[in-house]
Enzyme design. Sequence first.
Site, mmCIF file in Angstrom:
data_model
loop_
_atom_site.group_PDB
_atom_site.id
_atom_site.type_symbol
_atom_site.label_atom_id
_atom_site.label_comp_id
_atom_site.label_asym_id
_atom_site.label_seq_id
_atom_site.Cartn_x
_atom_site.Cartn_y
_atom_site.Cartn_z
ATOM 1 N N SER A 86 0.847 -1.191 0.000
ATOM 2 C CA SER A 86 0.000 0.000 0.000
ATOM 3 C C SER A 86 0.885 1.244 0.000
ATOM 4 O O SER A 86 1.671 1.431 -0.917
ATOM 5 C CB SER A 86 -0.958 -0.042 1.184
ATOM 6 O OG SER A 86 -2.005 0.872 1.028
ATOM 7 N N ASP A 112 -9.866 -3.250 -5.816
ATOM 8 C CA ASP A 112 -9.340 -2.407 -4.742
ATOM 9 C C ASP A 112 -9.850 -0.977 -4.915
ATOM 10 O O ASP A 112 -9.717 -0.388 -5.990
ATOM 11 C CB ASP A 112 -7.809 -2.425 -4.790
ATOM 12 C CG ASP A 112 -7.157 -1.842 -3.545
ATOM 13 O OD1 ASP A 112 -7.841 -1.106 -2.812
ATOM 14 O OD2 ASP A 112 -5.969 -2.120 -3.327
ATOM 15 N N HIS A 154 -8.601 -4.472 -1.497
ATOM 16 C CA HIS A 154 -7.325 -3.992 -0.971
ATOM 17 C C HIS A 154 -6.619 -5.028 -0.109
ATOM 18 O O HIS A 154 -5.394 -5.111 -0.109
ATOM 19 C CB HIS A 154 -7.565 -2.711 -0.158
ATOM 20 C CG HIS A 154 -6.319 -1.982 0.195
ATOM 21 N ND1 HIS A 154 -5.512 -1.384 -0.752
ATOM 22 C CD2 HIS A 154 -5.722 -1.738 1.394
ATOM 23 C CE1 HIS A 154 -4.488 -0.794 -0.157
ATOM 24 N NE2 HIS A 154 -4.580 -1.006 1.149
#
Length: 716
Positions: free
Chosen positions: A565, A651, A686
């Site tokens: 991320s 995501d 995600h």
Amino acid sequence: MATVPSTPPVAKKVRTERTHHGDTVIDNYEWLRDKDDPEVIAFLEAQNAYTAAHTDSLAGLRSEIFGEIKSRVQETDMSLPYRLGTFWYFVRTEEGKQYSVSCRCPITADDDWTPPQVSPGEPLPGEEVLLDSNIESEGHDFFSLGAATVSTDGQWLAYSTDVVGDERYTLRFKNLTTGELLDDVIADTAGGAVWSRDAKHVFYQTVDDSWRPDTVWRHDIGAGTDDVKVFHEPDERYWVGMGLTRSRRYLMIGVGSKITSEVYVLAADDPTGEFVSVAPRVEGVEYDVEHAVIAGEDYFLFTHNEERGGVKYENSAVDIAPVADPTQRRELIGHSSQRRIESVDAFADYLTLSYRENALPQVAIADLRSIEGIPKADDFEPLAFDQELYSVGLGGNPEFVTPSLRIGYTSFIEPSEVMSLDVATGERTLLKRQVVLGDYNADEYTQSREWATATDGTKIPLSIVRRKGIDADAASPHPTLLYAYGSYEASMDPGFSVSRLSMLDRGVVFVIAHIRGGGELGRHWYEDGKTLTKKNTFTDFVDSARHLIEQGWTDPKHLVAEGGSAGGLLMGAVANLAPELFNGILAAVPFVDALNSILDPSLPLTVIEWDEWGDPLHDPQVYEYMKSYSPYENVGAKPYPSILALNSLNDTRVLYVEAAKWVARLQEKTTADNPILLKTEMSAGHGGVSGRYKQWEETAYELAWILRQTGALDND
């Protein structure tokens, strides 16, 4: 074995221009943003096939690692029951099933605070199933449980599910007496649910077009009336949250950006009333509110970072004020440059302080039974532990009135524990320890702290974990994985991992670099790694890698970097800064097209990110600074190491297109023969795949690649 292709799929180039602050940028891969375009899907699938060909030789190792993880986990297990109302609540897992089962059983006596004996696979007396996620997930490739909240009277369950991965949940209600599902179904919620004290109303949130939770609604159970909008936050920088105090006396709405917050409160016995601000919103001031009862009087506890006497309380202080007049605040716990206060929790007989000191989480407790009136800072007694590196925090303590406190503890080499603490005597009783099957022995592993020196002289803490007998030795460099995150003031605290054992047992040294941008060393550590100081995050990581090499732990042929991320942005920046230091870089859901994303306020979550990264849309200085480090912008003709990028098509936090564009440009520009790989989950969000066995398979996939790139397999 199939022939491994020497060249990756080639993405077509479609010239796209963007101009900001007089600077025109040509982006040939922006067309990959349209996931409804069949050519985009075809490109992602071709990349998946290319990646599969380059990793097929690891299939046997992946299977072996999966088996190791599975063999160490007690698959049929149950969580430690916690008491709430008239029931014990717990979660079961069963061998062969992907998801957990939420359960409860009745409490036999009002004074019974000893949890029932845990017997994996054996039902407890009066046990009932509240929700079986294995049933809920049937027919879906992806499943995520959001809310799973029982009403205050124990009669209703509000639960929400996401079967796509986009973090938009459908909220449903179950009568726990009859098992009946109500016709009330609410789509596109943010995932949470909060019951009113009378169990007749549920509060939930919805999101705007940018996936920002911005509105709180009240749903009247079974009334058949339209839901009532009780709060809306129009400012796109602010995220809205909702909760109920532990005392169950107040409903609270929290509104926060990255640097500013505000709390609204409503008496829980007046759920149809109006929420009122506890303290006005002041730009740059963050505060949280907790309800406490001390000597029979109601108080609000404020954890805040206001400026006082010309000093910014960056590490936070705690104030106390009567609920009747929250403006009459006085200091309870002062500010310290050495201690970062994170929260205060209130119980009928205790106040607990969670804070960070010496780059470790800590807990201190004040026993209100032994104090006359308002406690002082010196009344908070810290909990002490023997390990050099560990994590400690409050365990599951949902009840306001409780004779003891549950404390959670773990380290890099010790499985997680939950203990009961008798606050008056200090006696600790182990309630549950994470089961690690097989022959695991913590004495065979060791953890230690070292300090790397950054370019500007700053000392960077490193946590180093390995099997005993593996020490720094320049003559024999070790396979090493260097991990970091470095954003949002998030701290990478010590924690045990079953899957990590598969690395450690093959001689890999695992290192976490606690770089600036995180929160390990207080608020300044975060401030020195965000907006116009963000490059410190990247150079800290590079300097940490150099430290490991200089100290003889490893060398570039045996060193792999990992981040996900915002940590994936770190990986992209590091790949551009120092590709020669690593033999592999693993970037999970990487935020690598950072400048382009933060320039577009129509994208999910962009505006609220301006406090973290800066606002390049309106500020030329921020634009130039971000352009100078944004990974995608700075891919050049360099000998990049092997790179594995992992992302998910659905995501909503870091869009799949970021990794897709980045890999396309890396494959075009790299001057080395090292494969640049992209693996896209086509039905996940995600957090990646759902279901514990699928997650173990994904972990095994990543670990097998890491083991190959660190050279750990050369010793087999």
